[in-house]
Scaffold this active site. Structure first.
Site, PDB file in Angstrom:
ATOM      1  N   GLU A 288       3.194  -2.949   6.256  1.00 22.52           N
ATOM      2  CA  GLU A 288       1.868  -2.798   5.639  1.00 22.52           C
ATOM      3  C   GLU A 288       1.708  -1.329   5.273  1.00 22.52           C
ATOM      4  O   GLU A 288       1.840  -0.457   6.130  1.00 22.52           O
ATOM      5  CB  GLU A 288       0.780  -3.278   6.597  1.00 22.52           C
ATOM      6  CG  GLU A 288       0.817  -4.780   6.823  1.00 22.52           C
ATOM      7  CD  GLU A 288       0.809  -5.583   5.544  1.00 22.52           C
ATOM      8  OE1 GLU A 288       0.047  -5.234   4.620  1.00 22.52           O
ATOM      9  OE2 GLU A 288       1.578  -6.553   5.438  1.00 22.52           O
ATOM     10  N   CYS A 322      -6.676   3.220   5.154  1.00 23.37           N
ATOM     11  CA  CYS A 322      -5.883   2.649   4.063  1.00 23.37           C
ATOM     12  C   CYS A 322      -6.801   1.941   3.082  1.00 23.37           C
ATOM     13  O   CYS A 322      -6.474   1.778   1.921  1.00 23.37           O
ATOM     14  CB  CYS A 322      -4.834   1.703   4.609  1.00 23.37           C
ATOM     15  SG  CYS A 322      -5.554   0.432   5.621  1.00 23.37           S
TER      16      CYS A 322
HETATM   17  P1  NAP Z   1       3.727   7.302   8.131  1.00 23.02           P
HETATM   18  O1  NAP Z   1       3.931   8.732   7.973  1.00 23.02           O
HETATM   19  O2  NAP Z   1       4.447   6.372   7.244  1.00 23.02           O
HETATM   20  O3  NAP Z   1       4.066   6.966   9.657  1.00 23.02           O
HETATM   21  C1  NAP Z   1       3.863   5.678  10.204  1.00 23.02           C
HETATM   22  C2  NAP Z   1       4.785   5.480  11.384  1.00 23.02           C
HETATM   23  O4  NAP Z   1       6.143   5.452  10.926  1.00 23.02           O
HETATM   24  C3  NAP Z   1       4.709   6.605  12.420  1.00 23.02           C
HETATM   25  O5  NAP Z   1       4.834   6.035  13.706  1.00 23.02           O
HETATM   26  C4  NAP Z   1       5.933   7.437  12.077  1.00 23.02           C
HETATM   27  O6  NAP Z   1       6.429   8.187  13.155  1.00 23.02           O
HETATM   28  C5  NAP Z   1       6.922   6.355  11.690  1.00 23.02           C
HETATM   29  N1  NAP Z   1       8.064   6.811  10.890  1.00 23.02           N
HETATM   30  C6  NAP Z   1       8.144   7.897  10.092  1.00 23.02           C
HETATM   31  N2  NAP Z   1       9.375   7.956   9.529  1.00 23.02           N
HETATM   32  C7  NAP Z   1      10.072   6.890   9.983  1.00 23.02           C
HETATM   33  C8  NAP Z   1      11.392   6.385   9.761  1.00 23.02           C
HETATM   34  N3  NAP Z   1      12.249   7.013   8.963  1.00 23.02           N
HETATM   35  N4  NAP Z   1      11.775   5.261  10.392  1.00 23.02           N
HETATM   36  C9  NAP Z   1      10.921   4.594  11.201  1.00 23.02           C
HETATM   37  N5  NAP Z   1       9.667   5.028  11.463  1.00 23.02           N
HETATM   38  C10 NAP Z   1       9.240   6.149  10.847  1.00 23.02           C
HETATM   39  O7  NAP Z   1       2.175   6.915   8.006  1.00 23.02           O
HETATM   40  P2  NAP Z   1       0.958   7.633   8.721  1.00 23.02           P
HETATM   41  O8  NAP Z   1       0.748   8.970   8.121  1.00 23.02           O
HETATM   42  O9  NAP Z   1       1.103   7.522  10.182  1.00 23.02           O
HETATM   43  O10 NAP Z   1      -0.245   6.670   8.317  1.00 23.02           O
HETATM   44  C11 NAP Z   1      -0.949   6.766   7.119  1.00 23.02           C
HETATM   45  C12 NAP Z   1      -0.443   5.732   6.127  1.00 23.02           C
HETATM   46  O11 NAP Z   1      -0.579   4.421   6.679  1.00 23.02           O
HETATM   47  C13 NAP Z   1      -1.235   5.708   4.842  1.00 23.02           C
HETATM   48  O12 NAP Z   1      -0.359   5.546   3.765  1.00 23.02           O
HETATM   49  C14 NAP Z   1      -2.117   4.467   4.996  1.00 23.02           C
HETATM   50  O13 NAP Z   1      -2.546   3.910   3.789  1.00 23.02           O
HETATM   51  C15 NAP Z   1      -1.205   3.565   5.745  1.00 23.02           C
HETATM   52  N6  NAP Z   1      -1.930   2.514   6.451  1.00 23.02           N
HETATM   53  C16 NAP Z   1      -1.835   1.236   5.977  1.00 23.02           C
HETATM   54  C17 NAP Z   1      -2.535   0.222   6.592  1.00 23.02           C
HETATM   55  C18 NAP Z   1      -2.440  -1.194   6.105  1.00 23.02           C
HETATM   56  O14 NAP Z   1      -2.864  -2.087   6.816  1.00 23.02           O
HETATM   57  N7  NAP Z   1      -1.921  -1.424   4.920  1.00 23.02           N
HETATM   58  C19 NAP Z   1      -3.333   0.518   7.701  1.00 23.02           C
HETATM   59  C20 NAP Z   1      -3.396   1.839   8.154  1.00 23.02           C
HETATM   60  C21 NAP Z   1      -2.692   2.832   7.524  1.00 23.02           C
HETATM   61  P3  NAP Z   1       6.173   9.772  13.234  1.00 23.02           P
HETATM   62  O15 NAP Z   1       4.720   9.923  13.461  1.00 23.02           O
HETATM   63  O16 NAP Z   1       7.008  10.180  14.391  1.00 23.02           O
HETATM   64  O17 NAP Z   1       6.646  10.353  11.935  1.00 23.02           O
END
Ligand code: NAP
Ligand code: MG
Length: 523
Positions: A288, A322
């Site tokens: 997501e 999001c």
């Molecule tokens: P993110 O940077 O993509 O990180 C999400 C998770 O993925 C974190 O636990 C991160 O760990 C991990 N991660 C990063 N690189 C990875 C890799 N190469 N392999 C596996 N895991 C990895 O997102 P965020 O900044 O935390 O959250 C904001 C984003 O989430 C926004 O784009 C928002 O729109 C989206 N979001 C979507 C929804 C939905 O339901 N569609 C809901 C909420 C948020 P680290 O922290 O250690 O990097």
């Protein structure tokens, strides 16, 4: 029957609730700065490497210092989850009702400690009281909702009965689920994905966001306290690119439940599609991802409620949802007046440390701060800045509510997810043009339409291509069971969290046909 009801939100205008929150903030403030271990198979493991979680409202305050898993500990966690899934009698043979009871108990504990959990989020990620309270309430909802749902799936599926056979369809778990949540709903989304995975009988390796590992630890500890068997949920904070990748590519990983950005989601999807030599299954992937959520303001609409809806959707939790509105498409007949009102209202939004419960707190991290300010600079060239645009000189990551008008529908700030308090205003000549604009990004998560024109609302129902459409209300604040949540296109796999189909993603169905021992039946 699913007897689920949504957890009510806390009314902080009541002195009793206000005092409870103040007491919780005080208590938590004394607990900030502690160190936390990994939890693998019930064992607490301290590592040399650590992640420092800080308060974005006051960057000198450390919320916690959390052990940081390397590949070595990630391997250990995966083995623990795999062995618990395959060998642990306490888990393998447990009934859906018993697993659901863990969810109900966890929900009850969260209810009892809701102010404390909210206070942790206020410190760790900068949520004001209402936002933090809503996050806890959503976590409680996920636990209760999925508990009931697991019992329902435990009864099996409906199949026709073939003469001479007893026919069944049963739902069974998949195996080890790697859960990777984001920081922006650091409790609700983490709890939703984790509980969906274990209530269906899977085991979990949970790699929380590096921004919010403390609140994640608090929940894993709560699961331990209610007696969830060791090894069912293993807690391994660590670098996304190192530990995350390792867990995703591991041959014993059966499925991945991820919520986060588009780039990371697509990367995970790609990695998970590769089959390792000893791997026996095709990994299931829930990703997501982000959004570029838009509100349409039609020429005939309830003007005041449209202004309020856009403001709440764009600037609630500093636009870091999001589902947050980052574009508003306004009919040309109202355009100037509407923007004037938006600016008036947004001007009244004060910004302060989240603990003090301001309308708007900081953004989550230095990285977010830099990226949002960079987008504001881009936006200033792509349109006319009519409000905000600056950082606030305080000891945290504060950015003013920002409104930019006369933005082209194809400008970068109209296409890319900013994830901050920045709203782009776009002028439209007709409702059809508005619909064409809202559908012009690669995303498809949420959106809203403010209109009194029934024909236009019906048109939006058919043509606004998003997972969560709201008519005459704001585009944030999805409720479990009421607004199943998930996006189209590059917003994700449309898993519809908090909906009746969600748990199916964590299960596989097995058809069983037993021939009845009827004399003369030889089929
Ligand atoms: P993110 O940077 O993509 O990180 C999400 C998770 O993925 C974190 O636990 C991160 O760990 C991990 N991660 C990063 N690189 C990875 C890799 N190469 N392999 C596996 N895991 C990895 O997102 P965020 O900044 O935390 O959250 C904001 C984003 O989430 C926004 O784009 C928002 O729109 C989206 N979001 C979507 C929804 C939905 O339901 N569609 C809901 C909420 C948020 P680290 O922290 O250690 O990097
Ligand atoms: Mg933090």
């Amino acid at each position: 029957m699913n007897t689920f009801t949504n957890e009510p939100l806390t009314d902080f205008s009541k002195a009793e609730n206000k005092n409870k929150m103040l007491a919780a903030l005080e208590k938590v403030s004394h607990e900030c700065g502690k160190t936390y271990p990994l939890i693998i198979n019930g064992e607490e493991i301290m590592t040399k490497a650590t992640i420092q979680s800080i308060n974005p409202s006051n960057v000198d305050q450390t919320i916690g210092i959390v052990s940081k898993a390397s590949k070595h500990e990630a391997e250990k966690a995966l083995e623990a989850a795999y062995n618990t899934f395959t060998l642990c009698a306490d888990w393998k043979s447990t009934t859906p009702k018993i697993r659901a009871d863990y969810c109900f108990k966890a929900a009850q504990r969260l209810q009892e400690q809701r102010f404390e959990f909210a206070a942790w989020m206020t410190y760790e990620v900068g949520k004001n009281w209402a936002e933090a309270d809503a996050d806890v309430a959503e976590a409680i909802d996920f636990l209760n909702f999925y508990g009931h749902e697991a019992i329902r799936f435990g009864k099996g599926g409906d199949v026709l009965q073939y003469p001479g056979e007893k026919n069944e369809l049963v739902y069974i778990p998949l195996g080890v689920c790697v859960v990777i949540p984001p920081w922006n709903f650091p409790l609700a989304i983490l709890v939703g994905m984790t509980s969906a995975a274990f209530v269906t009988g899977n085991t979990v390796v949970l790699k929380p966001s590096s921004e919010t590992p403390v609140i994640a630890y608090k929940f894993v500890k709560l699961l331990e306290e209610i007696g969830l068997p060791p090894g069912v949920v293993n807690y391994v904070p660590g670098s996304g690119s190192e530990v995350g990748d390792y867990l995703v590519t591991h041959p014993k990983t059966r499925m991945i439940a991820f919520t986060g950005s588009k780039d990371v989601g697509l990367h995970i999807n790609e990695l998970a599609a590769k089959t390792a030599p000893t791997q026996k299954w095709i990994k299931r992937v829930i990703v997501e991802m982000g959004g570029k959520d838009t509100i349409i303001v039609d020429k005939d609409c309830n003007f005041e409620s449209a202004v309020d809806g856009v403001i709440a959707s764009a600037f609630g939790f500093s636009g870091q949802k999001c589902s947050a509105c980052s574009r508003v498409v306004i009919d040309e007949s109202l355009y100037d007046k509407f923007i004037e009102q938006l600016v008036q209202k947004a001007k009244t939004i004060t910004i302060d440390e989240a603990q003090k419960n301001p309308p708007m707190g900081p953004v989550s991290s230095k990285q977010a701060f830099t990226s949002i300010l960079n987008y504001i600079e881009i936006g200033k060239k792509e349109g006319e800045l009519v409000l905000g645009g600056k950082k606030i000189e305080k000891n945290g990551y504060y950015i003013e509510p920002t409104i930019i008008k006369d933005v082209s529908p194809t400008a970068r700030i109209a296409q890319e997810e900013i994830f901050g308090p920045v709203l782009a205003c776009i002028k439209s000549k007709s409702f059809d043009e508005s619909l064409a604009i809202v559908n012009n990004t690669m995303y498809g998560l949420t959106g809203a339409v403010y209109s009194n024109n029934k024909k236009n609302l019906d048109k939006a129902k058919h043509e606004f291509y998003i997972g969560n459409l709201y008519l005459n209300r704001k585009c944030t604040g999805a409720l479990v069971g009421v607004h199943p949540f998930g996006g189209f296109n590059m917003s994700g796999t449309d898993s519809k969290a908090g909906g009746n189909d969600y748990l199916l993603l964590f299960l596989q169905a097995k058809s069983i046909a037993e021939k009845e021992n009827v004399p003369g039946n030889s089929r």
